[in-house]
Design an enzyme around this catalytic site. Structure first.
Site, short mmCIF file in Angstrom:
data_model
loop_
_atom_site.label_atom_id
_atom_site.label_comp_id
_atom_site.label_asym_id
_atom_site.label_seq_id
_atom_site.Cartn_x
_atom_site.Cartn_y
_atom_site.Cartn_z
N SER A 60 44.48 47.51 43.18
CA SER A 60 44.83 46.06 42.73
C SER A 60 43.77 45.54 41.64
O SER A 60 43.62 44.51 41.46
CB SER A 60 44.92 45.05 43.77
OG SER A 60 43.50 45.20 44.53
N GLU A 61 43.11 46.63 40.98
CA GLU A 61 42.02 45.86 40.08
C GLU A 61 42.58 45.28 38.89
O GLU A 61 42.05 44.24 38.56
CB GLU A 61 41.44 47.21 39.52
CG GLU A 61 40.13 47.72 40.42
CD GLU A 61 40.44 48.51 41.73
OE1 GLU A 61 39.73 49.03 42.50
OE2 GLU A 61 41.88 48.65 41.76
N LEU A 62 43.56 45.84 38.21
CA LEU A 62 44.06 45.04 37.05
C LEU A 62 44.76 43.69 37.64
O LEU A 62 44.66 42.83 36.87
CB LEU A 62 45.22 45.83 36.47
CG LEU A 62 44.89 46.72 35.26
CD1 LEU A 62 43.70 47.78 35.91
CD2 LEU A 62 45.91 47.41 34.42
#
Length: 242
Positions: free
Chosen positions: A122-124
């Site tokens: 879920s970094e982006l």
């Protein structure tokens, strides 16, 4: 980190807050724990509570600012690379949500079992890019599926995760640790020096990509993670989760 031993197999349990969020302290503890069990026949890594690890503690990133980020990102890469390169068999017993950095921790293990929760990157979605080490560990684990995982920033239940090779076996919650220990014991049938050598061979492409990309990519990653624009976006993202 809590350490136990079962018939020569080290069981490392992350016990760090309600969801085992990755902050500087936990990331520094992981290599230390692996070093302390270097002579164990194998390692099982699991979490406590409802999560394996919910990923980076973004509240600490925002509160700590650029000086914290300068310490945090190298510690993140070092912890994951140490786990990835541990010479003995390493089995992930994913007991619940394994998100973002938690997903990468699981992917750094040789064999991954999952019983519950969701797993994904879920970094982006949070507005930050991957450092080189976590990205290449994920590429090693899931290959062509990585594009969708990174750019889609979605979560997978255990069986869809198994369909792309991110999880090797789905087991019931009550069977997770016992199954992980059996799998670890089975991997120990290979002589330790042969296992370590074979693991290095398999990891060579990922290691070469890491060595080639880190000098150019990681400074830019640090710049983005440290910027005021990113910290505003993280504050907005954290507010949206309430």
């Amino acid at each position: 980190m809590e350490t136990a031993e079962r018939d020569g197999v080290a069981v490392l349990t992350m016990r760090h807050g309600p969801v085992n969020a990755l902050d500087l302290e936990l990331l520094l503890a992981i290599p230390d724990a692996l070093s302390a069990v270097a002579e164990a026949r194998a390692v099982v890594l699991t979490g406590s509570g409802r999560s394996f690890s919910a990923g980076v503690d973004l509240k600490r990133i925002v509160a700590g600012g650029p000086r914290y980020v300068e310490e945090f990102l190298p510690a993140l890469s070092h912890a994951m690379l140490t786990l990835f390169g541990h010479p003995r068999p390493v089995v992930a017993a994913v007991n619940g949500h394994a998100l973002a950095g938690g997903c990468v921790l699981a992917a750094a293990c040789d064999t991954r079992l999952m019983s519950d929760g969701t797993i994904g990157l879920s970094e982006l979605a949070a507005g930050v890019p991957f450092p080189t080490v976590p990205l290449e560990i994920m590429r090693h684990a899931v290959g062509p599926a990585l594009d969708t995982m990174v750019l889609g920033a979605g979560r997978l239940a255990p069986r869809p995760a198994a369909a792309i090779g991110l999880v090797h076996e789905v087991v019931g919650p009550g069977e997770l640790l016992a199954t992980a220990l059996r799998r670890a014991d089975g991997l120990c049938a290979v002589p330790p020096e042969v296992y370590a050598f074979s693991k290095r061979q398999l990891h060579r492409p990922a290691r070469e990509r890491i060595d080639a990309a880190r000098p150019s990519e990681d400074p830019r990653v640090l710049e983005i993670w440290s910027s005021e624009q990113t910290h505003r976006a993280l504050r907005d993202y954290l507010t949206s989760l309430r």
